[in-house]
Design a protein around this motif. Structure first.
Motif, mmCIF file in Angstrom:
data_model
loop_
_atom_site.group_PDB
_atom_site.id
_atom_site.type_symbol
_atom_site.label_atom_id
_atom_site.label_comp_id
_atom_site.label_asym_id
_atom_site.label_seq_id
_atom_site.Cartn_x
_atom_site.Cartn_y
_atom_site.Cartn_z
ATOM 1 N N ARG A 1 0.723 -1.296 -0.196
ATOM 2 C CA ARG A 1 -0.198 -0.142 -0.236
ATOM 3 C C ARG A 1 0.827 1.175 0.260
ATOM 4 N NH1 ARG A 1 -0.996 3.480 4.449
ATOM 5 N NH2 ARG A 1 -2.706 4.452 4.012
ATOM 6 N N GLY A 2 1.724 1.122 0.739
ATOM 7 C CA GLY A 2 2.968 2.185 1.176
ATOM 8 C C GLY A 2 3.604 2.418 -0.900
ATOM 9 N N GLN A 3 4.104 1.490 -1.057
ATOM 10 C CA GLN A 3 4.780 1.865 -2.758
ATOM 11 C C GLN A 3 3.552 1.959 -3.685
ATOM 12 O OE1 GLN A 3 7.737 0.323 -3.719
ATOM 13 N NE2 GLN A 3 8.277 1.142 -1.922
ATOM 14 N N THR A 4 2.216 1.674 -3.671
ATOM 15 C CA THR A 4 1.910 1.920 -4.250
ATOM 16 C C THR A 4 0.923 3.854 -4.276
ATOM 17 O OG1 THR A 4 0.823 -0.145 -4.504
ATOM 18 C CG2 THR A 4 -0.793 2.045 -5.038
ATOM 19 N N LEU A 5 0.889 4.116 -2.981
ATOM 20 C CA LEU A 5 0.659 5.822 -2.746
ATOM 21 C C LEU A 5 1.751 6.495 -3.514
ATOM 22 C CD1 LEU A 5 -0.165 5.456 0.666
ATOM 23 C CD2 LEU A 5 -1.793 5.943 -0.885
ATOM 24 N N SER A 6 2.477 5.647 -3.314
ATOM 25 C CA SER A 6 3.696 7.029 -4.214
ATOM 26 C C SER A 6 3.824 6.297 -5.287
ATOM 27 C CB SER A 6 4.801 6.687 -3.195
ATOM 28 O OG SER A 6 5.901 5.328 -3.855
ATOM 29 N N ILE A 7 3.775 5.814 -6.382
ATOM 30 C CA ILE A 7 3.819 4.847 -7.570
ATOM 31 C C ILE A 7 3.042 5.939 -8.339
ATOM 32 C CG2 ILE A 7 3.356 2.923 -9.546
ATOM 33 C CD1 ILE A 7 5.130 1.695 -7.553
ATOM 34 N N LYS A 8 1.747 5.522 -7.466
ATOM 35 C CA LYS A 8 -0.112 6.012 -8.167
ATOM 36 C C LYS A 8 -0.313 8.024 -8.701
ATOM 37 C CE LYS A 8 -2.828 7.646 -4.339
ATOM 38 N NZ LYS A 8 -4.551 7.502 -4.119
ATOM 39 N N GLU A 9 1.348 8.688 -7.660
ATOM 40 C CA GLU A 9 1.652 9.784 -8.207
ATOM 41 C C GLU A 9 2.482 9.995 -9.675
ATOM 42 O OE1 GLU A 9 0.097 12.205 -6.806
ATOM 43 O OE2 GLU A 9 -1.032 10.827 -5.151
ATOM 44 N N LYS A 10 2.963 8.736 -9.916
ATOM 45 C CA LYS A 10 3.920 9.530 -10.961
ATOM 46 C C LYS A 10 2.753 9.495 -12.781
ATOM 47 C CE LYS A 10 7.945 7.188 -8.832
ATOM 48 N NZ LYS A 10 7.972 6.460 -9.601
ATOM 49 N N GLU A 11 3.539 10.202 -13.003
ATOM 50 C CA GLU A 11 2.600 10.995 -14.554
ATOM 51 C C GLU A 11 2.879 9.825 -14.917
ATOM 52 O OE1 GLU A 11 5.723 13.590 -16.225
ATOM 53 O OE2 GLU A 11 4.575 14.933 -15.433
ATOM 54 N N PHE A 12 3.046 8.522 -15.343
ATOM 55 C CA PHE A 12 2.442 7.450 -15.825
ATOM 56 C C PHE A 12 0.904 6.512 -15.564
ATOM 57 C CE2 PHE A 12 5.947 4.256 -13.711
ATOM 58 C CZ PHE A 12 4.717 3.681 -12.855
ATOM 59 N N ILE A 13 0.728 6.528 -14.849
ATOM 60 C CA ILE A 13 -0.282 6.365 -14.007
ATOM 61 C C ILE A 13 -1.337 7.417 -14.714
ATOM 62 C CG2 ILE A 13 -1.950 6.262 -11.969
ATOM 63 C CD1 ILE A 13 0.521 4.337 -12.400
ATOM 64 N N GLU A 14 -1.001 9.367 -14.191
ATOM 65 C CA GLU A 14 -2.224 9.956 -14.971
ATOM 66 C C GLU A 14 -2.112 9.722 -16.941
ATOM 67 O OE1 GLU A 14 -0.657 13.716 -14.311
ATOM 68 O OE2 GLU A 14 -3.447 14.284 -13.492
ATOM 69 N N ALA A 15 -1.007 9.379 -16.807
ATOM 70 C CA ALA A 15 -1.120 9.055 -19.178
ATOM 71 C C ALA A 15 -2.844 7.627 -19.196
ATOM 72 C CB ALA A 15 -0.110 8.454 -19.299
ATOM 73 N N ALA A 16 -1.970 6.852 -18.235
ATOM 74 C CA ALA A 16 -2.772 5.636 -17.634
ATOM 75 C C ALA A 16 -4.598 6.098 -17.778
ATOM 76 C CB ALA A 16 -2.765 4.215 -17.386
ATOM 77 N N ARG A 17 -4.441 7.339 -16.877
ATOM 78 C CA ARG A 17 -6.158 6.865 -16.794
ATOM 79 C C ARG A 17 -6.475 8.025 -17.469
ATOM 80 N NH1 ARG A 17 -7.933 9.462 -11.658
ATOM 81 N NH2 ARG A 17 -6.188 11.279 -11.574
ATOM 82 N N ALA A 18 -5.310 9.300 -18.634
ATOM 83 C CA ALA A 18 -6.120 9.870 -19.673
ATOM 84 C C ALA A 18 -6.769 9.227 -20.200
ATOM 85 C CB ALA A 18 -4.553 11.040 -18.967
ATOM 86 N N SER A 19 -6.026 8.674 -21.180
ATOM 87 C CA SER A 19 -5.971 7.033 -22.031
ATOM 88 C C SER A 19 -7.139 6.472 -21.753
ATOM 89 C CB SER A 19 -5.035 7.104 -22.839
ATOM 90 O OG SER A 19 -4.076 6.080 -22.417
ATOM 91 N N GLY A 20 -8.009 6.474 -20.308
ATOM 92 C CA GLY A 20 -8.637 5.152 -20.469
ATOM 93 C C GLY A 20 -8.376 4.376 -19.898
#
Ligand SMILES: Nc1ncnc2c1ncn2[C@@H]1O[C@H](COP(=O)(O)OP(=O)(O)O)[C@@H](O)[C@H]1O
Ligand SMILES: [Mg+2]
Lengths: 306, 290
Positions: free
Chosen positions: A188-207
């Motif tokens: 969970r701790g790791q996920t909290l930091s990974i989910k702030e990375k831009e590639f997660i946002e990129a994936a969310r932005a592309s649906g």
């Protein structure tokens, strides 16, 4: 007309396909880590020893003259005797100690592997889901983990024994199902930091759907801490197994495990030292090697942290 | 080309975004940060709108609200006639296909565990799941060529590319679904100056060829002036100026815009000296006014 980038764009589909087929393989982060690991002597030697122990534990019994539950009435409580094929002596029931150590090692390894796989699987998915969704879902899921932590371990084991009977493998599926708590917190701790990375946002932005993001983008990037923690879980479970077997909740006679063998050998260590030395040597070697492998993996996976 | 006669593809009206701060802790009172305050603008097809403003003024927040990665607290963003706040999941999926993003950090915006080919192909897998593997590979290879990457690099991992190449992968990923709008959030700010020019020119070429619209976000008005037809200046979440790029940069109306333009370094040391003096004057005037 030259292409936008100045390169000719007259490649046909066929040429493209060829280019794709000829494309050289990239160097993945995992390969990089393995390369670094292979430079760590202690880790490499430890991996070699662990592999050797695994091979001997599973293949060895076919080459040993005695079975692990076979009683030799002519040699009870006897020290190593090469003529009769008791290379590590016999126990109080006249059973060959070498055969028993091999079987015990096998059992401990199976139990550790099963429990570790179960705890890693549950812990990773639970922790990643909790961390990714955050907010109320996260609070609820983590509160549940806290409650589980607070409940007495042994109570669970007793419930599991009642439910599953004394099947050791099922019992350790159950133990794996308790061991995941720490893993879930780490993930969970790791996920909290990974989910702030831009590639997660990129994936969310592309649906991409949340489940796809967790499985494709978060879980693969967790490998470092997960692998390190898993190598630490294995010895922990071997020790837990010894403890439960000592209480009579674990592996059942005539089957045995390293823990059972040590708990049987300890009280008679002064008169029948061979009953303790064999299994203890295997357990200590295994735990030491796993620690070195864990250290090596940590250095190999997080080269920046050194 | 007079834009006003056509219908805009994106209409943003009085859009506001708020963050709730300090909601943790038993006695911590809630504070509300208004990051975007009533922003309105139109965007037409094939147009580049530059959004400038210093860091922290709400540019990223605004762009995230436009594509519903963040909820808007008031106002609306209308994409092709539909309010994005009211879209159902199918419409939202279409929106995610039509509007793509390019991010600031070229390396961090690529999953380190995936190959360049897999990264570029991901939006295709989401939006056109019926395409076969072979065709997907061909499309990815074509797209790589288009953005100036060798298709033979398809199996390489992000850490094996340079910053400029990583940003090209990001551009290829954004283009692969044939979007109508690309939001570039500080897309060239992290690149070296020479590579920055290459990437900006690539974006401009691609835009000309494909007729897409760009929302080009940057804190650097010099880059925006180069690429955008119109510029919108944000200051603490509010639009202080919006107009043709020429007019905004040559004849800025708002003091803040003047300060932004004055802060752009000039290669000539003599001019730069004069500029510095001018900047000092502007700052003094601003301090007096405040
Ligand atoms: N998730 C968030 N939670 C709270 N505050 C945020 C969050 N994201 C951004 N902010 C705040 O909103 C303001 C605008 O940020 P941002 O849109 O990132 O600015 P810019 O992209 O122009 O640099 C900043 O003051 C920032 O601290
Ligand atoms: Mg920003």
């Amino acid at each position: 007309m030259p292409g936008l980038t100045g390169k000719d764009q007259v490649l046909t589909d066929y040429a493209n396909k060829l280019a794709v087929l000829d494309a050289p393989k990239g160097r993945s982060l995992t390969q990089d880590a393995l390369r670094r690991l292979s430079k760590n002597k202690a880790a490499v030697v430890s991996i070699g020893i662990v592999v050797l122990i695994i091979l001997v534990a599973f293949i060895g019994p076919y080459f040993v003259p005695w079975g692990y539950s076979e009683v030799d009435w002519t040699s009870i409580r006897k020290p190593p005797d090469f003529d009769k094929g008791h290379f590590l002596g016999t126990d109080q029931n006249g059973r060959d100690m070498l055969a028993r150590v091999l079987q015990g090692t096998q059992m401990s390894l199976i139990v550790a592997a099963v429990a570790t796989v179960v705890s890693v699987t549950i812990g990773v998915i639970y922790g990643a889901v909790s961390g990714y969704f955050g907010g109320r879902v996260d609070s609820l899921m983590m509160r549940f983990v806290d409650v589980m932590y607070a409940l007495p371990y042994i109570l669970f084991v007793i419930i599991l024994v009642v439910m599953f009977g004394r099947n050791p493998v099922l019992l350790f599926v159950g133990i794996g199902a308790i061991e995941w708590l720490t893993m879930a917190r780490i993930v969970r701790g790791q996920t909290l930091s990974i989910k702030e990375k831009e590639f997660i946002e990129a994936a969310r932005a592309s649906g991409a759907k949340p489940f796809a993001i967790i499985m494709r983008h978060i879980v693969p990037n967790l490998s470092g801490p997960v692998v390190i923690y898993a190598t630490l879980t294995i010895p922990e479970i071997i020790i837990a197994e010894s403890f439960l077997s000592y209480l009579g909740l674990g592996v059942q006679e005539p089957q045995t495990s390293l823990g059972t063998l040590i708990s049987a050998g300890a009280p008679v260590a002064e008169v029948l030292p061979w009953m303790l030395l064999g299994p203890a040597a295997v357990l200590v070697t295994l735990l030491l090697c796993l620690t070195y492998i864990g250290d090596g993996l940590r250095d190999a996976l997080d080269p920046k942290d050194r | 080309m007079s834009a006003s006669e056509r219908e805009p593809i994106l209409k943003v009206r009085d859009l506001s975004v708020e963050f709730t701060l300090g909601s943790n802790g038993l006695f911590g009172g809630k504070k509300i940060l208004r990051a975007v305050k009533g922003v309105s603008f139109d965007l037409y097809q094939g147009e580049t709108l530059g959004i400038v403003g210093e860091s922290g003024c709400g540019k990223s927040t605004l762009s995230r609200a436009i594509i519903r990665l963040l909820p808007a607290s008031a106002g609306e963003a209308v994409w092709l006639g539909r309010d994005i706040q009211k879209m159902n999941s199918n419409e939202l999926l279409d929106l995610r296909k039509d509007i793509q993003m390019i991010f600031q950090d070229p390396l961090a915006s690529l999953n380190p565990r995936m190959t360049a080919g897999d990264i570029i192909a991901e939006p295709l897998k989401i939006h056109m799941p019926n395409i076969g593997k072979a065709e997907r590979a061909v499309r990815v290879a074509e797209m790589m060529q288009k953005v100036g990457l060798l298709p033979t690099m398809i199996n390489k991992y992000p850490h094996e590319f340079s910053g400029g190449q990583c940003q090209r992968i990001g551009i290829a990923r954004a283009l692969i679904t044939n979007p109508k709008l690309i939001i570039c959030d500080e897309a060239v700010s992290a690149l070296d100056v020479s590579i920055r020019a290459q990437v900006v020119n690539l974006l401009m070429d691609l835009q000309k060829e494909l007729g897409i619209s760009l929302l080009f976000i940057s804190h650097d008005i010099a880059v925006v002036r180069h690429i955008a037809q119109r510029i919108m200046v944000l200051y603490f979440g509010e639009v202080v100026e919006i107009g043709e790029a020429e007019q905004v940069t040559m004849d800025p109306h708002h003091d803040y815009t003047k300060r932004l333009i004055a802060s752009v370094p000039v290669p000539d040391p003599k001019v730069e000296m004069e500029r510095r003096e001018e900047r000092r004057k502007l700052r003094r005037a601003a301090a007096k006014a405040a």
